[in-house]
Write a protein that holds these residues in place. Structure first.
Motif, PDB file in Angstrom:
ATOM      1  N   GLU A  10       1.973   7.870  -5.199  1.00  0.00           N
ATOM      2  CA  GLU A  10       0.768   7.719  -4.383  1.00  0.00           C
ATOM      3  C   GLU A  10       0.777   8.639  -3.159  1.00  0.00           C
ATOM      4  O   GLU A  10      -0.191   8.674  -2.407  1.00  0.00           O
ATOM      5  CB  GLU A  10       0.616   6.262  -3.952  1.00  0.00           C
ATOM      6  N   THR A  66       0.060   4.239  -0.258  1.00  0.00           N
ATOM      7  CA  THR A  66      -0.530   5.408   0.398  1.00  0.00           C
ATOM      8  C   THR A  66      -0.375   5.354   1.916  1.00  0.00           C
ATOM      9  O   THR A  66      -0.693   6.329   2.593  1.00  0.00           O
ATOM     10  CB  THR A  66      -2.027   5.512   0.062  1.00  0.00           C
ATOM     11  N   ASP A 110       0.847  -1.185   0.000  1.00  0.00           N
ATOM     12  CA  ASP A 110       0.000   0.000   0.000  1.00  0.00           C
ATOM     13  C   ASP A 110       0.884   1.238   0.000  1.00  0.00           C
ATOM     14  O   ASP A 110       1.442   1.630   1.024  1.00  0.00           O
ATOM     15  CB  ASP A 110      -0.911  -0.017   1.220  1.00  0.00           C
ATOM     16  N   ASP A 115      -3.344  14.231 -10.571  1.00  0.00           N
ATOM     17  CA  ASP A 115      -3.864  13.057 -11.269  1.00  0.00           C
ATOM     18  C   ASP A 115      -2.814  12.452 -12.196  1.00  0.00           C
ATOM     19  O   ASP A 115      -2.660  11.227 -12.257  1.00  0.00           O
ATOM     20  CB  ASP A 115      -5.119  13.458 -12.052  1.00  0.00           C
ATOM     21  N   SER A 158      -8.919   7.842  -1.032  1.00  0.00           N
ATOM     22  CA  SER A 158      -7.837   7.059  -0.420  1.00  0.00           C
ATOM     23  C   SER A 158      -6.763   6.659  -1.427  1.00  0.00           C
ATOM     24  O   SER A 158      -5.785   6.002  -1.060  1.00  0.00           O
ATOM     25  CB  SER A 158      -8.427   5.801   0.229  1.00  0.00           C
ATOM     26  N   GLY A 159      -6.925   7.057  -2.698  1.00  0.00           N
ATOM     27  CA  GLY A 159      -5.945   6.671  -3.721  1.00  0.00           C
ATOM     28  C   GLY A 159      -4.656   7.453  -3.646  1.00  0.00           C
ATOM     29  O   GLY A 159      -3.621   7.006  -4.150  1.00  0.00           O
ATOM     30  N   VAL A 160      -4.684   8.629  -3.040  1.00  0.00           N
ATOM     31  CA  VAL A 160      -3.496   9.475  -2.921  1.00  0.00           C
ATOM     32  C   VAL A 160      -3.437  10.022  -1.501  1.00  0.00           C
ATOM     33  O   VAL A 160      -4.445  10.493  -0.967  1.00  0.00           O
ATOM     34  CB  VAL A 160      -3.532  10.651  -3.921  1.00  0.00           C
ATOM     35  N   HIS A 179      -0.184  10.733 -10.088  1.00  0.00           N
ATOM     36  CA  HIS A 179      -0.743   9.512  -9.499  1.00  0.00           C
ATOM     37  C   HIS A 179      -0.755   8.396 -10.537  1.00  0.00           C
ATOM     38  O   HIS A 179      -0.391   7.253 -10.244  1.00  0.00           O
ATOM     39  CB  HIS A 179      -2.162   9.784  -8.988  1.00  0.00           C
ATOM     40  N   THR A 180      -1.159   8.710 -11.750  1.00  0.00           N
ATOM     41  CA  THR A 180      -1.151   7.724 -12.833  1.00  0.00           C
ATOM     42  C   THR A 180       0.260   7.225 -13.103  1.00  0.00           C
ATOM     43  O   THR A 180       0.467   6.054 -13.446  1.00  0.00           O
ATOM     44  CB  THR A 180      -1.751   8.335 -14.117  1.00  0.00           C
ATOM     45  N   PHE A 233      -9.536  12.493  -4.986  1.00  0.00           N
ATOM     46  CA  PHE A 233      -8.589  11.368  -4.967  1.00  0.00           C
ATOM     47  C   PHE A 233      -8.844  10.381  -3.839  1.00  0.00           C
ATOM     48  O   PHE A 233      -8.341   9.257  -3.874  1.00  0.00           O
ATOM     49  CB  PHE A 233      -7.157  11.914  -4.901  1.00  0.00           C
TER      50      PHE A 233
END
Length: 373
Positions: A256, A108, A106, A248, A300-302, A251-252, A298
């Motif tokens: 993270e 993040t 994980d 974004d 919990s993705g970042v 992140h891609t 974003f």
């Protein structure tokens, strides 16, 4: 007296009706029969013994052998012959083994560890990226911070966001390769972005910038002759969207966790600043709203960190309108002025004060003390 005739004696001869060949066959047959009987007895002996033992204990001694202790079962398993174990190994190995799936890390998650800034100029090729990552890892660094947009508005990668595409960067990196190699070397890659202090973005799209009241040009934080710079407007939806689009992209690319600096207003205030329609929303409330937009986008993705100076954290400032913790910041980086330093006790007190104010994670950057964690 009558006389009977004398009986003749019959001479008997011991004669065998079996030939020599038949006798040999008969001997072999007897021997084979004996061997078969012995073999049968050998094979039957364990079963007979088991039956006799079971009968003795269950009938005569009235005991339940099925309730035998685990120790007995363990002893019997140890007593198995090596030959039987060896025989079972090929069968076991021939069975299809289930695939071992390593759980994804994980990226993040927030863990304890020291932080360090990576030099962007050393991250242009895979070999140099790996060398830089290995050097940081050897120093015990956990978080490797890469500045991918600085306070001049320069973006150090090939962004597809229109306002950043024309950035005058003299060094560009591949953020996907940086993030991947850093992660391979055990580091957590962190992208750092300057937010509203962005003269390049303001000049690229005036709809994102703070205007000058009554004029068609941009407001500057100082005289043009003194190298004043324009700023992005925290009240402008386009500016908030622009920063979100950069987050974004990165992140891609594999980042993270990100540190946002300059999520603030200019330190200088002037009646000439034109923020457009504010609907009476205060500076502090607008910054809270901007952060909420990114956090909601974003989720919990970042993991987003917000970086502020010690002065902005400790007291109310014109840049924020309130101390940083009162903006609802959960992950905070505190920058101690380079001209001063803090003792370990002072840092501990700072962290405790911010935690009590609602901040969940605090990192202190004290360059003079060589402390960044």
């Amino acid at each position: 007296m009558a006389k009977y005739p004398k009986r003749q004696k019959v001479k008997r001869y011991r004669r065998s009706f079996y030939s020599r060949e038949m006798r040999v066959k008969k001997g072999i047959g007897i021997a084979v029969l004996v061997l078969v009987m012995l073999g049968a007895a050998w094979l039957a002996a364990p079963h007979v013994l088991d039956w006799a033992t079971h009968t003795w204990y269950t009938v005569v001694r009235n005991r339940d052998l099925s309730a035998s202790s685990p120790a007995s079962a363990s002893a019997s398993s140890v007593a198995e012959s090596p030959a039987s174990s060896a025989a079972s190994e090929p069968a076991a190995s021939s069975e299809a083994q289930p695939e071992v799936v390593t759980p994804a890390v994980d990226g993040t998650a927030i863990v304890e560890g020291s932080w360090a800034e990576a030099d962007i100029t050393t991250l242009t090729e895979d070999a140099s990226i790996r060398a830089a990552a290995q050097q940081l890892a050897s120093q015990g660094v956990k978080y490797a911070v890469v500045t991918l947009k600085d306070s001049t508005g320069v973006v150090y990668y090939a962004s597809q966001v229109p306002a950043a595409a024309a950035s005058p960067a003299n060094v560009t990196v591949d953020p996907a390769r940086v993030a991947a190699i850093f992660r391979e070397e055990g580091l957590i890659p962190v992208a750092k972005l300057a937010a509203f202090r962005d003269p390049a973005g303001a000049r690229a799209d005036h709809a994102m910038a703070i205007g000058y009241k009554g004029q068609a040009y941009l407001w500057l934080d100082n005289k043009a002759s003194a190298d004043g710079k324009p700023w992005l407007n925290p009240y402008a939806d386009a500016a908030v969207q622009y920063i979100g689009n950069l987050i974004d992209e990165l992140h891609t690319a594999g980042f993270e966790q990100m540190v946002l600096e300059n999520v603030q207003f200019p330190a200088s205030t002037s009646s000439k600043q034109d923020y457009g329609t504010t609907n009476g929303v205060s500076r502090a409330d607008q910054l809270r709203a901007d952060m909420a937009v990114w956090e909601q986008r974003f989720g919990s993705g970042v993991t987003l960190w917000y970086s502020y100076t010690l002065a902005e954290v400790a007291d109310t400032s014109s840049t924020l309108g309130v101390p940083a913790a009162q903006l609802g910041v959960k992950n905070l980086v505190v920058r101690v002025p380079s001209a001063s330093t803090m003792t370990a006790e002072e840092r501990a007190a700072l962290v405790q004060a911010q935690t009590e104010a609602g901040v969940e994670h605090v990192v202190v950057r004290d360059n003079a003390a060589g402390y960044y964690e």
